[in-house]
Write a protein that holds these residues in place. Structure first.
Motif, short mmCIF file in Angstrom:
data_model
loop_
_atom_site.label_atom_id
_atom_site.label_comp_id
_atom_site.label_asym_id
_atom_site.label_seq_id
_atom_site.Cartn_x
_atom_site.Cartn_y
_atom_site.Cartn_z
N LEU A 237 -64.57 91.41 3.19
CA LEU A 237 -64.07 92.48 1.93
C LEU A 237 -62.68 92.01 2.00
CD1 LEU A 237 -65.50 95.64 1.95
CD2 LEU A 237 -65.48 94.70 0.10
N ILE A 238 -61.86 91.71 3.61
CA ILE A 238 -60.53 90.90 3.32
C ILE A 238 -60.80 89.77 4.24
CG2 ILE A 238 -59.78 93.52 3.46
CD1 ILE A 238 -59.12 92.92 6.33
N LYS A 239 -59.70 89.26 4.25
CA LYS A 239 -59.83 87.81 4.74
C LYS A 239 -58.83 87.12 6.07
CE LYS A 239 -58.93 82.88 3.05
NZ LYS A 239 -59.79 82.71 3.97
N LYS B 192 -56.25 88.66 12.90
CA LYS B 192 -55.63 88.95 11.76
C LYS B 192 -54.35 90.21 12.06
CE LYS B 192 -56.48 91.12 7.87
NZ LYS B 192 -56.09 89.77 6.25
N ARG C 254 -62.89 98.52 -7.91
CA ARG C 254 -62.84 97.77 -7.12
C ARG C 254 -64.23 98.10 -6.40
NH1 ARG C 254 -59.16 97.71 -2.98
NH2 ARG C 254 -60.71 98.60 -1.28
N ARG D 84 -71.94 88.67 -0.76
CA ARG D 84 -71.68 90.30 -0.80
C ARG D 84 -72.88 91.03 -1.02
NH1 ARG D 84 -65.95 89.94 -1.41
NH2 ARG D 84 -65.89 90.26 -3.71
N TYR E 240 -67.86 106.62 -1.22
CA TYR E 240 -67.49 105.67 -2.00
C TYR E 240 -68.70 105.65 -3.45
CZ TYR E 240 -64.80 101.40 -3.11
OH TYR E 240 -64.09 100.99 -3.55
N PHE F 48 -72.93 97.88 2.27
CA PHE F 48 -71.89 98.58 3.05
C PHE F 48 -71.96 100.18 2.70
CE2 PHE F 48 -70.09 93.95 1.27
CZ PHE F 48 -69.29 94.33 2.07
N LEU G 212 -60.14 93.16 -4.42
CA LEU G 212 -59.82 93.53 -3.11
C LEU G 212 -57.96 93.63 -2.20
CD1 LEU G 212 -63.85 92.83 -2.38
CD2 LEU G 212 -62.42 95.64 -2.76
N ASN G 213 -57.81 94.38 -1.40
CA ASN G 213 -56.78 94.05 -0.65
C ASN G 213 -56.85 92.83 -0.06
OD1 ASN G 213 -55.50 95.92 -1.85
ND2 ASN G 213 -56.31 96.93 0.02
N VAL G 214 -56.07 91.57 -0.33
CA VAL G 214 -56.34 90.34 1.08
C VAL G 214 -55.34 90.68 1.73
CG1 VAL G 214 -56.57 87.83 0.98
CG2 VAL G 214 -57.85 89.23 -0.61
N ASN H 104 -67.21 95.55 -7.11
CA ASN H 104 -66.01 94.10 -6.56
C ASN H 104 -67.07 93.74 -4.67
OD1 ASN H 104 -64.86 91.49 -5.94
ND2 ASN H 104 -63.80 91.83 -6.25
N VAL H 105 -66.52 95.61 -4.60
CA VAL H 105 -66.96 95.74 -2.91
C VAL H 105 -68.72 95.41 -3.36
CG1 VAL H 105 -67.98 97.07 -1.45
CG2 VAL H 105 -65.02 96.90 -2.29
#
Ligand SMILES: Nc1ncnc2c1ncn2[C@@H]1O[C@H](COP(=O)(O)OP(=O)(O)O)[C@@H](O)[C@H]1O
Ligand SMILES: [Mg+2]
Lengths: 224, 404
Positions: A54-56, A9, B313, A81, A93, A87, B402-404, B316-317
């Motif tokens: 959450l990210i790729k 990454k 958001r 998820r 959050y 999480f 989400l930020n990808v 989505n999480v």
């Protein structure tokens, strides 16, 4: 439980790319509590967000309970998820407009087969599990940091996932709350779950079965 | 199905929703208000106005060097003049409980006249002399101005047959000038109804009571002492009212009058350019209002979105997919628009009630308000909402991602 292979990454910074993870490979097992340590900016959060879908990642593969994640689309990933991963974040959050039990219920809404009453019962049960009794109807701002983090833990358990990912869960807590939160996470790891905590807090390392260090873009086991 | 409503309602607990609702509903009221303003002026149509009787009538002063007959003949011979009648300047309002019903206040307007200018009498006589107090009224009498007339029907008319030849005692309260007139100007005056003229039994035909000069003089004299001479002169000397064959010929007649040495006035004057201008301005105000309000509501929608962004958001999480999140956002937009409409409705009903209480004596104000909610005003509000909802929806099509 969750296996990553050759994860890479990098982020764009100005006009060049900064590599954060390079060929990270590891296999996390259930019934264990992992602690990932590393300097600030080492890429710990990046790694946990990749683990949590959450990210790729740029390259590499992730396998959760035998399923190749790369072949899943956004909808299927969201489902993973929801079902498999819980999480916990440093700043909790939570939704400030929802009462504690409603925050806990939130992930349960995706299961269309249970009634609202059941959801609420389950939320109360989970809040009891994390030691929050009589706080169910409080809004986050009416709770202390430690209490809020316990609500977040209860929420992460909403759909009884096998993997709990926690990014600096004790970072905003006093030492008393830290101990309480770590005890809960330790208990969970013994119930056939894989708990992965990112932290630079020494106390966390004492609770961990395995300590991993993220350094120079690589993840290595550290002798205790 | 997922309980989308429930997931939307959590976010409606946000306090700023109330402020947003107030802001947006005030904005809607501005649109509706400016639409009303536009309508009000656009109703004043140029061509309709030209056909309005008073627009092709001229008011002409008598030439003092000529006799009545000479005056009459000179004016009559002007081309395009179709009719000549007398007009007197003075009129006033008197009151009798005789004409007081739930529809009428009991106030009636009387006009100065003389035997030459009275309508044709069908029962009774014209003014027998100028020493007593006399009046001539229509057979079907409705004692209010045309403004209110929509509210009553033929059966509200008074048939004055039974009062013919009788004296009616009126109160004078100085109505024309001030409702708080000094008591010394208040008095009673008995006026004899000597004649009736025929009018049609409908509200748009003439329904006016005429009195002789002594009557109007004695009623109004207290208020005119300073200008005594001019005043007495005006009461006794009518002006001529000329009917011109059409609005287009008015200018020609005016030129002829000038040549013959007459002073004249248009009874009702309007400037075509000015009228057009007023209409254009009204349209412009409305269009600008629409654009500004559109942008305003758009900004409120965007502010609202950025406040809720974290929630989407978060969803989505926690495992909601983008389609599900979009549906939640869309429902929240619809609910909010619905609530904004409710707010407008409540504000309107309250303001209507207040106006109704304030104007209980002036029903015609309410009649104007009724058209305030015109179809195209509401339609533009609905369009503003539809476009805003779609626009917000388009802009935020990656909502929750989400930020990808
Ligand atoms: N969304 C992002 N865009 C650009 N750079 C990022 C982003 N997220 C993290 N980084 C960079 O990646 C590196 C690792 O960040 P992070 O994973 O948050 O580290 P840690 O959690 O170990 O402190 C840092 O240099 C950070 O600035
Ligand atoms: Mg971090």
């Amino acid at each position: 439980m969750i296996t990553i292979k050759n994860i890479k990454k990098s982020y764009k910074k100005g006009n060049h790319r900064v590599e954060v993870l390079d060929n990270v490979t590891y296999s996390f097992k259930s019934n264990s509590l992992y602690c990932i340590i590393g300097k600030s900016g080492a890429g710990k959060s990046t790694l946990i967000e990749i683990l949590g879908l959450l990210i790729k990642e740029e390259c590499g593969s992730i396998n959760i309970k035998g399923r190749e994640i790369n072949s899943l689309n956004e909808f299927e990933k969201a489902k993973v998820r929801n079902k498999e991963i819980g999480f916990i974040f440093q700043d909790f959050y939570l939704n400030p407009l929802m009462k504690a039990y409603e925050n806990v219920m939130l992930p349960m809404y995706l299961d269309k087969n249970i009634t609202n009453k059941k959801r609420k019962e389950k939320a109360y049960e989970l809040l009891k599990l994390v030691g929050l009794v009589d706080r169910e109807t409080h809004f986050p701002k009416e709770l202390s940091g430690g209490e809020q983090q316990r609500v977040a833990i209860a929420r992460s358990l909403a759909n009884n996932p096998n993997i709990i990912l926690a990014d600096e869960p004790t970072g905003s807590l006093d030492s008393e709350s830290t101990v309480a939160v770590l005890n809960i996470l330790k208990c969970l790891s013994k119930e056939n779950k894989c708990v992965i905590i990112v932290s630079h807090d020494d106390r966390v390392q004492k609770y961990a079965d395995v300590v991993l260090k993220l350094e120079d873009k690589k993840l290595k086991e550290k002798d205790k | 199905m997922i309980n989308y409503l429930k997931l939307t309602f959590f976010q409606l607990r946000k306090k700023s929703n109330i402020i947003n609702a107030i802001l947006v509903s005030l904005a809607i009221l501005v649109v509706i208000g400016s639409n009303y303003y536009k309508k009000f002026y656009n109703n004043f149509k140029l061509n309709d106005s030209k056909n309005y009787l008073a627009t092709y009538m001229l008011q002409v002063d008598k030439r003092e060097d000529l006799t009545n007959e000479e005056n009459y003949n000179t004016l009559k011979n002007i081309e395009n003049v179709t009719n000549i009648s007398y007009m007197y300047e003075f009129s006033d309002v008197i009151h009798s409980d005789l004409f007081k019903t739930d529809k009428f206040s009991g106030d009636i307007q009387i006009y100065n006249s003389s035997n030459e200018s009275l309508p044709e009498i069908v029962k009774g006589t014209n003014f027998p002399d100028n020493d007593g107090y006399y009046m001539v009224c229509p057979i079907n009498f409705y004692p209010e101005s045309l403004n209110n007339i929509k509210y009553y029907s033929k059966k509200d008319n008074f048939n004055l047959d039974s009062y013919l030849g009788k004296e009616i005692v009126f109160d004078y309260n100085g109505y024309m000038f001030s409702r708080n007139l000094d008591d010394k100007y208040k008095f009673e005056i008995p006026i004899k109804l000597v004649g009736l003229y025929k009018n049609a039994n409908n509200y748009y035909d003439e329904s006016e009571c005429y009195v002789n000069k002594k009557t109007i003089h004695d009623i109004t004299k207290n208020e005119y002492t300073d200008l005594e001479e001019d005043y007495v002169y005006q009461i006794n000397h009518p002006v001529y009212a000329l009917n011109v064959s059409s609005y287009e010929e008015v200018e020609k007649v005016e030129m002829s009058l000038e040549k013959s040495g007459y002073n004249y006035n248009r009874m009702f004057y309007f400037d075509e350019n000015e009228t057009q201008q007023i209409n254009n301005t009204a349209d412009l105000v409305y269009n600008i209002a629409i654009v500004i309000i559109f942008i305003f509501i758009f900004l409120v929608f965007q502010k609202d979105y950025y406040e809720d962004k974290e929630y989407y958001r978060q969803l989505n999480v926690l495992g909601f997919n983008l389609k599900e999140i979009k549906i939640i956002y869309f429902i929240s937009l619809l609910i909010k628009v619905f609530v904004y409409f409710l707010f407008v409705l409540v504000i309107t009903i309250i303001s209507m009630l207040v106006i109704k209480i304030l104007t209980i004596n002036y029903p015609f104000i309410l009649s104007k308000l009724r058209v305030l909610y015109s179809f195209d005003g509401i339609a533009s509000v609905i369009l503003i909402f539809i476009f805003n909802v779609l626009l917000s929806f388009m802009i935020h099509r990656h909502i929750g991602k989400l930020n990808v």
